[in-house]
Design an enzyme around this catalytic site. Structure first.
Site, PDB file in Angstrom:
ATOM      1  N   LYS A  41       0.828  -1.204   0.000  1.00 31.79           N
ATOM      2  CA  LYS A  41       0.000   0.000   0.000  1.00 31.79           C
ATOM      3  C   LYS A  41       0.863   1.255   0.000  1.00 31.79           C
ATOM      4  O   LYS A  41       0.646   2.179  -0.800  1.00 31.79           O
ATOM      5  CB  LYS A  41      -0.932   0.026   1.211  1.00 31.79           C
ATOM      6  N   ASP A  88      -6.471   1.290   1.100  1.00 33.23           N
ATOM      7  CA  ASP A  88      -6.458   1.524   2.539  1.00 33.23           C
ATOM      8  C   ASP A  88      -7.806   1.086   3.112  1.00 33.23           C
ATOM      9  O   ASP A  88      -8.611   0.448   2.437  1.00 33.23           O
ATOM     10  CB  ASP A  88      -6.170   3.003   2.838  1.00 33.23           C
TER      11      ASP A  88
END
Length: 259
Positions: A149, A167
């Site tokens: 991420k 997220d």
């Protein structure tokens, strides 16, 4: 004007329970035309969406995103504003040292371990990459405290690559809206990358994050404020008439917002 269709809490709960009993099909419930229209509306609402983490260069972005795990962007910005004023390069961060870094970021969750990672990733950047932030995901994820991420955020915000950093907001929306259902962030990322129209892909991750943060909120989505309420297939939806499609005021980020 016709009254919007408002579902009772009992209807919503019943439908949600039915959905909860099923495994996500993994396939988006939206047609190609639906997807084009969803992201077209997001693009009108926020023509130039921005990430809300303050940074001054790719290195400080890496640090900020790594620090943001299990923390809010606002909380990270409050801590890093002073930190980046004195240490905006890997060498300066090493010179500062772990103990002093801890003092700057002690208001952030897991700050002790994060301070260690900041020192370790600074050392690795100097040793393995000549003090420069690498431009590939494979290299970025070798840095301590940097996962997929974080790497995707850096590739997008620092180097202009179209990525999908999943997220908590994006993971929630992808599943809640049945947009790209998946059991893991990686599954959701792969599915979103396949279905989002190419011309909207670069900004899509910010549009989805901001939509989740400010409209489709975790505890209670504010469906009456949603510009895609008519297109949304979520069983939790409580409103069917889309909010007016107008460009929102420019985002105020960081120090400006604090002022």
């Amino acid at each position: 004007m016709a009254n919007p269709k408002i579902k009772s809490s009992a209807q919503t709960a019943k439908k949600s329970n039915v959905t909860a009993g099923r495994k996500p099909a993994g396939k988006s419930l939206y047609s190609k035309a639906d997807l084009e229209e969803i992201f077209r509306r997001f693009s009108i609402q926020r023509p130039e969406p921005k990430g809300e983490l303050e940074h001054v260069n790719p290195f400080t972005l890496v640090v900020a995103v790594a620090l943001s795990a299990q923390a809010t962007d606002a909380g990270v910005n409050k801590a890093t504003r002073a930190l980046f004023a004195v240490a905006d390069t890997p060498q300066k961060m090493l010179d500062l040292g772990e103990e002093r870094i801890r003092e700057y970021i002690k208001t952030i969750g897991l700050y002790r371990n994060k301070a260690k990672n900041v020192v370790a990733l600074s050392e690795k950047l100097i040793t393995d990459f000549g003090g420069e932030v690498p431009r590939t995901r494979e290299e970025l994820i070798t840095l301590p405290g940097v996962g997929r991420k974080t790497a995707n955020v850096v590739l997008s915000m620092a180097f202009g690559q179209a990525t999908m950093a999943v997220d908590t907001h994006i993971f929630r929306i992808a599943n809640r809206l049945l947009l790209a259902p998946g059991k893991t962030p990686d599954e959701v990322e792969q599915r979103l990358m396949k279905i989002i129209p190419d011309q909207y892909l670069y900004h899509a991750h910010h549009w989805l994050i901001l939509h989740g943060r400010y409209v489709c909120k975790a505890r209670k989505p504010e469906c009456e404020r949603c510009v895609i309420a008519d297109l949304c297939r979520s069983p939790e939806k409580t409103w069917d008439i889309p909010a007016p499609l107008v460009e929102l005021p420019a985002q105020i980020i960081g120090a400006e917002a604090a002022g």
